[in-house]
Write a protein that holds these residues in place. Structure first.
Motif, PDB file in Angstrom:
ATOM      1  N   ILE A  20       0.821  -1.217   0.000  1.00  0.00           N
ATOM      2  CA  ILE A  20       0.000   0.000   0.000  1.00  0.00           C
ATOM      3  C   ILE A  20       0.860   1.274   0.000  1.00  0.00           C
ATOM      4  CG2 ILE A  20      -1.634   1.350   1.400  1.00  0.00           C
ATOM      5  CD1 ILE A  20      -2.987  -1.362   2.121  1.00  0.00           C
ATOM      6  N   ILE A 249      -9.397  -2.224  -1.273  1.00  0.00           N
ATOM      7  CA  ILE A 249      -8.749  -3.285  -0.501  1.00  0.00           C
ATOM      8  C   ILE A 249      -9.754  -4.016   0.381  1.00  0.00           C
ATOM      9  CG2 ILE A 249      -6.411  -2.354  -0.503  1.00  0.00           C
ATOM     10  CD1 ILE A 249      -7.065  -1.569   2.461  1.00  0.00           C
ATOM     11  N   ALA A 356     -13.007  -4.163   7.501  1.00  0.00           N
ATOM     12  CA  ALA A 356     -13.798  -2.921   7.465  1.00  0.00           C
ATOM     13  C   ALA A 356     -13.158  -1.942   6.490  1.00  0.00           C
ATOM     14  CB  ALA A 356     -13.825  -2.279   8.846  1.00  0.00           C
ATOM     15  N   GLN A 358     -11.470   0.739   6.442  1.00  0.00           N
ATOM     16  CA  GLN A 358     -10.855   1.470   7.560  1.00  0.00           C
ATOM     17  C   GLN A 358     -10.726   2.973   7.319  1.00  0.00           C
ATOM     18  OE1 GLN A 358      -7.898  -0.516   9.892  1.00  0.00           O
ATOM     19  NE2 GLN A 358      -6.525   1.226   9.773  1.00  0.00           N
ATOM     20  N   GLU A 381      -2.692   6.307   9.426  1.00  0.00           N
ATOM     21  CA  GLU A 381      -4.062   6.639   9.001  1.00  0.00           C
ATOM     22  C   GLU A 381      -4.817   7.320  10.149  1.00  0.00           C
ATOM     23  OE1 GLU A 381      -5.456   2.792   7.680  1.00  0.00           O
ATOM     24  OE2 GLU A 381      -4.012   2.764   6.029  1.00  0.00           O
TER      25      GLU A 381
HETATM   26  N1  UDP Z   1      -7.248  -2.454   6.720  1.00  0.00           N
HETATM   27  C1  UDP Z   1      -8.545  -2.197   6.304  1.00  0.00           C
HETATM   28  N2  UDP Z   1      -9.564  -2.861   6.899  1.00  0.00           N
HETATM   29  C2  UDP Z   1      -9.380  -3.776   7.891  1.00  0.00           C
HETATM   30  C3  UDP Z   1      -8.040  -4.026   8.317  1.00  0.00           C
HETATM   31  C4  UDP Z   1      -7.009  -3.338   7.719  1.00  0.00           C
HETATM   32  O1  UDP Z   1      -8.789  -1.382   5.405  1.00  0.00           O
HETATM   33  O2  UDP Z   1     -10.361  -4.323   8.384  1.00  0.00           O
HETATM   34  C5  UDP Z   1      -6.124  -1.727   6.089  1.00  0.00           C
HETATM   35  C6  UDP Z   1      -5.709  -0.543   6.928  1.00  0.00           C
HETATM   36  O3  UDP Z   1      -6.421   0.622   6.552  1.00  0.00           O
HETATM   37  C7  UDP Z   1      -4.216  -0.457   6.632  1.00  0.00           C
HETATM   38  C8  UDP Z   1      -3.795  -1.877   6.371  1.00  0.00           C
HETATM   39  O4  UDP Z   1      -4.988  -2.577   6.027  1.00  0.00           O
HETATM   40  O5  UDP Z   1      -3.982   0.328   5.481  1.00  0.00           O
HETATM   41  C9  UDP Z   1      -3.162  -2.538   7.583  1.00  0.00           C
HETATM   42  O6  UDP Z   1      -1.836  -2.123   7.680  1.00  0.00           O
HETATM   43  P1  UDP Z   1      -1.094  -2.009   9.085  1.00  0.00           P
HETATM   44  O7  UDP Z   1       0.309  -1.583   8.801  1.00  0.00           O
HETATM   45  O8  UDP Z   1      -1.847  -1.149  10.002  1.00  0.00           O
HETATM   46  O9  UDP Z   1      -1.145  -3.443   9.705  1.00  0.00           O
HETATM   47  P2  UDP Z   1      -0.780  -4.901   9.172  1.00  0.00           P
HETATM   48  O10 UDP Z   1      -1.984  -5.368   8.461  1.00  0.00           O
HETATM   49  O11 UDP Z   1       0.435  -4.781   8.279  1.00  0.00           O
HETATM   50  O12 UDP Z   1      -0.526  -5.628  10.443  1.00  0.00           O
END
Ligand code: UDP
Length: 477
Positions: A20, A249, A356, A358, A381
């Motif tokens: 991302i 996503i 979700a 997010q 974010e």
């Molecule tokens: N994300 C989302 N919905 C969810 C969970 C995660 O859109 O239910 C997105 C969130 O906005 C972020 C990414 O997935 O952009 C998660 O990245 P992060 O570095 O916070 O955590 P990781 O998934 O690498 O542990």
């Protein structure tokens, strides 16, 4: 010199957390510098989520998936870090061909990789990228500093980090208690430990390090890294680079836990009072052990606050990163909730299985807090959208991020190690409505929201840093 726009090759090792922000960087390079980019990805993560995300990118950002490699000889319990670096190592011949072809057909201006792809630097050099091999660090300046100091810490720290009586002190950083040092460094005998040390040593070969953070979030360490240091690549603070929409996503629905139409949770938020809802999510892969899931449910109920919770079933082996490669719950996650919980909280809470939107949730005016695993993308974010946090770190560098957020800049309230319903309820209530620490955290986050936007404007710190990086690339061309 070939015709066409300048081109950047970007290697994203598995994980949406790498892909991302690299995609956002590619979009910024296109918008501001007229560049095109190819995101090079791995076959192991060609999931529907990733495919949909890649397909949504503008034409200036293309994708090439490296051919699949056989990883079946690795132990079935191999760590994420090992899988990522092995897949990368076994893909080097294919990558070499791709870069050679790219060099033949485009004005290849630079090569950028995330940390787990750093062993591609030799190939990038052979593809003519001397002076233009960049490390994109998708984490905090604290995590970067830890990595940059790792070669010396390996020598100076006796035994395991988790056993240290005194916190680790690094220039400009909040003191880091041993157990909060990133998880792959917690066991010296583990292959992940050796791998991290190896990666850290190679960081120094980069011609530049681009880091997805901004000065106001980590002011002291930012000042240290801004100073040139002999033997260390220049560091450019080009963040926060975050998704602008979650539209592309959204995880595809699983059979066992059908998702409501995604707009449903936003419609539910529309009906809640301003700043009344705490959003609860553990990133794309985080899972809680079953008993912690129960405490969280009861803690949310006890807090009396409205909540929107992305519920994921616990992983079978009790690991915290059970779903890293695939964010969908394999079983019905609601089956793990305390009896009667859904019915009792139906007027104040909404539960979403697995996923979700997010960004839209964080942007929504009803959202007043975020109980987060402190993944770096989620952290950025939250800061960009001015949402204060309760920190519940799980794995990777999340505990370090929690230290920096709670003890450093003051953008989060961290939960204690023992996570019981009462402590969860107290922290959530304080964040949402408290007059002490909660009020200070809310004020700090509002300040950081402004600073983040400021940096990305024309003439802002992040924009200027990226301009400088591109100027150097062009100079070397
Ligand atoms: N994300 C989302 N919905 C969810 C969970 C995660 O859109 O239910 C997105 C969130 O906005 C972020 C990414 O997935 O952009 C998660 O990245 P992060 O570095 O916070 O955590 P990781 O998934 O690498 O542990």
């Amino acid at each position: 010199m070939k015709d066409g726009p300048p081109h950047v090759a970007m290697l994203a090792t598995p994980g949406m957390g790498h892909l991302i922000p690299l995609a956002e960087l590619a979009k910024r390079l296109a918008a501001r510098h007229g560049a095109t980019a190819t995101l090079l990805t791995f076959a192991s993560t060609a999931s529907a989520t990733q495919r949909a995300f890649l397909a949504s990118l503008p034409p200036c950002v293309s994708n090439e998936t490296l051919p699949p490699v056989d990883l079946s000889d690795l132990p079935h319990d191999a760590l994420i870090e090992t899988l990522m670096s092995e897949e990368c190592a076994r893909s080097l011949p294919a990558l070499s061909n791709i870069l050679a072809e790219m060099r033949r057909t485009t004005r290849l201006m630079a090569f950028v990789t995330d940390p787990f792809g750093i062993d591609t630097f030799d190939i990038a050099r052979d593809a003519g990228m001397v002076g233009r091999r960049c490390l994109f660090f998708p984490g905090s300046l604290h995590a970067l500093t830890l990595m940059l100091h790792l070669p010396e810490l390996v020598v100076s720290v006796p035994g395991e980090f988790r056993d240290l009586a005194e916190p680790v002190r690094l220039p400009g950083c909040v003191p880091i208690p041993g157990p909060d040092v990133i998880s792959p460094l917690q066991d010296r005998s583990s292959p992940a430990y050796s791998l991290m040390v190896h990666l850290a040593e190679r960081f120094l070969e980069a011609d530049a390090i681009l880091v997805n953070s901004f000065d106001a979030a980590e002011p002291e360490v930012a000042a240290v890294l801004r100073q040139p240091k002999p033997g260390r690549p220049p560091v450019y603070h080009i963040g926060p680079l975050i998704l602008t929409s979650s539209d592309n996503i959204t995880s595809h629905a699983s059979d066992t836990a059908p998702q409501p139409p995604r707009a449903a949770c936003l419609e539910w938020l529309d009906r809640q009072p301003a700043r009344s809802v705490i959003f609860v999510s553990f990133g794309s892969g985080g899972t809680l052990p079953a008993e912690q899931m129960r405490e969280l449910a009861l803690g949310l109920e006890l807090s009396g606050q409205h909540f929107l919770w992305v519920v994921r079933s616990p992983s079978d082996d009790g690991s915290l990163s059970g779903n890293y490669y695939d964010s969908e719950s394999k079983k019905d996650p609601f089956a793990y909730l305390p009896e009667g919980f859904v019915e009792r909280t139906k007027d104040v809470g909404l539960l979403l299985p697995s996923w979700a939107p997010q960004i839209e949730v964080l942007v929504h005016e009803a959202t007043g807090g975020f109980l987060t695993h402190c993944g770096w993308n989620s952290t950025l974010e939250s800061l960009v959208h001015g949402v204060p946090m309760v920190a519940w770190p799980l794995y990777a560098e999340q505990r370090l991020n929690a230290v920096m957020l709670s003890e450093g800049v003051g953008a989060a309230i961290r939960l204690p190690e023992m996570k019981e319903k009462e402590t969860i309820a107290v922290a959530v209530r304080e964040l949402m409505a408290g007059e002490g620490k909660g009020a200070a955290v809310r004020a700090k986050v509002a300040e950081l929201k402004k600073a983040a936007a400021e940096g990305l404007r024309e003439g802002g710190a992040a924009t200027t840093a990226l301009d400088e990086v591109v100027k150097n690339w062009v100079g070397e061309n």
